[in-house]
Design a protein around this motif. Sequence first.
Motif, PDB file in Angstrom:
ATOM      1  N   UNK A  55       0.831  -1.189   0.000  1.00  0.00           N
ATOM      2  CA  UNK A  55       0.000   0.000   0.000  1.00  0.00           C
ATOM      3  C   UNK A  55       0.875   1.252   0.000  1.00  0.00           C
ATOM      4  N   UNK A  56       0.242   2.379  -0.083  1.00  0.00           N
ATOM      5  CA  UNK A  56       0.967   3.651  -0.103  1.00  0.00           C
ATOM      6  C   UNK A  56       1.301   4.029   1.339  1.00  0.00           C
ATOM      7  N   UNK A  57       2.578   4.036   1.689  1.00  0.00           N
ATOM      8  CA  UNK A  57       2.999   4.314   3.051  1.00  0.00           C
ATOM      9  C   UNK A  57       3.615   5.682   3.229  1.00  0.00           C
ATOM     10  N   UNK A  58       4.037   6.297   2.108  1.00  0.00           N
ATOM     11  CA  UNK A  58       4.741   7.576   2.204  1.00  0.00           C
ATOM     12  C   UNK A  58       4.677   8.269   0.864  1.00  0.00           C
ATOM     13  N   UNK A  59       4.504   9.580   0.885  1.00  0.00           N
ATOM     14  CA  UNK A  59       4.534  10.382  -0.332  1.00  0.00           C
ATOM     15  C   UNK A  59       5.601  11.452  -0.186  1.00  0.00           C
ATOM     16  N   UNK A  60       6.365  11.629  -1.233  1.00  0.00           N
ATOM     17  CA  UNK A  60       7.369  12.683  -1.260  1.00  0.00           C
ATOM     18  C   UNK A  60       7.210  13.424  -2.574  1.00  0.00           C
ATOM     19  N   UNK A  61       6.864  14.691  -2.489  1.00  0.00           N
ATOM     20  CA  UNK A  61       6.646  15.454  -3.712  1.00  0.00           C
ATOM     21  C   UNK A  61       6.474  16.922  -3.421  1.00  0.00           C
ATOM     22  N   UNK A  62       5.838  17.606  -4.361  1.00  0.00           N
ATOM     23  CA  UNK A  62       5.654  19.053  -4.291  1.00  0.00           C
ATOM     24  C   UNK A  62       4.201  19.343  -3.927  1.00  0.00           C
ATOM     25  N   UNK A  63       4.002  20.318  -3.058  1.00  0.00           N
ATOM     26  CA  UNK A  63       2.650  20.701  -2.660  1.00  0.00           C
ATOM     27  C   UNK A  63       2.016  21.470  -3.815  1.00  0.00           C
ATOM     28  N   UNK A  64       0.968  20.884  -4.403  1.00  0.00           N
ATOM     29  CA  UNK A  64       0.313  21.498  -5.556  1.00  0.00           C
ATOM     30  C   UNK A  64      -0.909  22.324  -5.149  1.00  0.00           C
ATOM     31  N   UNK A  65      -1.634  21.872  -4.125  1.00  0.00           N
ATOM     32  CA  UNK A  65      -2.825  22.578  -3.650  1.00  0.00           C
ATOM     33  C   UNK A  65      -2.944  22.403  -2.143  1.00  0.00           C
ATOM     34  N   UNK A  66      -3.531  23.419  -1.505  1.00  0.00           N
ATOM     35  CA  UNK A  66      -3.811  23.341  -0.069  1.00  0.00           C
ATOM     36  C   UNK A  66      -5.200  23.921   0.179  1.00  0.00           C
ATOM     37  N   UNK A  67      -6.137  23.060   0.516  1.00  0.00           N
ATOM     38  CA  UNK A  67      -7.480  23.478   0.873  1.00  0.00           C
ATOM     39  C   UNK A  67      -7.887  22.672   2.101  1.00  0.00           C
ATOM     40  N   UNK A  68      -7.955  23.307   3.287  1.00  0.00           N
ATOM     41  CA  UNK A  68      -8.203  22.549   4.511  1.00  0.00           C
ATOM     42  C   UNK A  68      -9.424  21.644   4.390  1.00  0.00           C
ATOM     43  N   UNK A  69      -9.344  20.426   4.831  1.00  0.00           N
ATOM     44  CA  UNK A  69      -8.236  19.697   5.436  1.00  0.00           C
ATOM     45  C   UNK A  69      -7.470  18.854   4.414  1.00  0.00           C
ATOM     46  N   UNK A  70      -7.463  19.273   3.165  1.00  0.00           N
ATOM     47  CA  UNK A  70      -6.869  18.447   2.129  1.00  0.00           C
ATOM     48  C   UNK A  70      -5.709  19.164   1.443  1.00  0.00           C
ATOM     49  N   UNK A  71      -4.709  18.369   1.065  1.00  0.00           N
ATOM     50  CA  UNK A  71      -3.611  18.869   0.251  1.00  0.00           C
ATOM     51  C   UNK A  71      -3.457  17.940  -0.948  1.00  0.00           C
ATOM     52  N   UNK A  72      -2.907  18.497  -2.009  1.00  0.00           N
ATOM     53  CA  UNK A  72      -2.582  17.689  -3.179  1.00  0.00           C
ATOM     54  C   UNK A  72      -1.069  17.697  -3.304  1.00  0.00           C
ATOM     55  N   UNK A  73      -0.492  16.496  -3.279  1.00  0.00           N
ATOM     56  CA  UNK A  73       0.958  16.336  -3.405  1.00  0.00           C
ATOM     57  C   UNK A  73       1.244  15.794  -4.799  1.00  0.00           C
ATOM     58  N   UNK A  74       2.036  16.536  -5.558  1.00  0.00           N
ATOM     59  CA  UNK A  74       2.420  16.120  -6.911  1.00  0.00           C
ATOM     60  C   UNK A  74       3.672  15.258  -6.805  1.00  0.00           C
ATOM     61  N   UNK A  75       3.504  13.981  -7.145  1.00  0.00           N
ATOM     62  CA  UNK A  75       4.614  13.033  -7.101  1.00  0.00           C
ATOM     63  C   UNK A  75       4.844  12.544  -8.529  1.00  0.00           C
ATOM     64  N   UNK A  76       5.876  13.066  -9.152  1.00  0.00           N
ATOM     65  CA  UNK A  76       6.204  12.636 -10.517  1.00  0.00           C
ATOM     66  C   UNK A  76       5.084  12.880 -11.511  1.00  0.00           C
TER      67      UNK A  76
END
Length: 189
Positions: free
Chosen positions: A1-22
């Motif tokens: 399963x997905x245990x960790x994400x490492x990327x760039x913060x693309x969006x921030x809207x409480x309580x959600x963020x979008x992390x761009x990974x590749x």
Amino acid sequence: MIGRLSGVIAEKTPPQVVIDVGGVGYEVDVPMSTFFNLGALGERAVLLTHLTVREDAHQLFGFLTHEERSTFRQLIKISGVGPKMALGLLSGLSVAELAQAVSRQEIGRLTKVPGIGKKTAERLLLELKGKLGPDLALPTTVANDAQADILQALVALGYSEKDAAAALKALPPDVGVSDGIKQALKKLS
């Protein structure tokens, strides 16, 4: 399963963020403590994650620390506590504050969190007792790392936090860990 994400913060809207990974954007629900401690848009971020698979949705939850993620996992094991309520708890209380409330059985502290009623708070206190780890609920009277280690060792040996803290107060402030444990055990026996 997905245990960790490492990327760039693309969006921030409480309580959600979008992390761009590749080039793939992962929508991640996070507690407010994590949300506010993340960087700004375009900055790199690393989130520890928990994936929940339901019949109608796959949800990804993110945390900055191992303690937050493990506490979240403990919370969702409790009957009647879902991921959203667990995120609400971690948004309203830090892991240390939650552990302290559980160790002191402070129902009022839990009911101050939106969405937590008296019955749910009672169930949380009952189910979480002894499961959040003694090191997370250390009293604030611990003066240094040696005293914290002594207290943790005494709790691990089966003494209550209250008894261990009382024995710790009777020790000299500059005592070493091994000597402190020996002296505390003599006082407790």
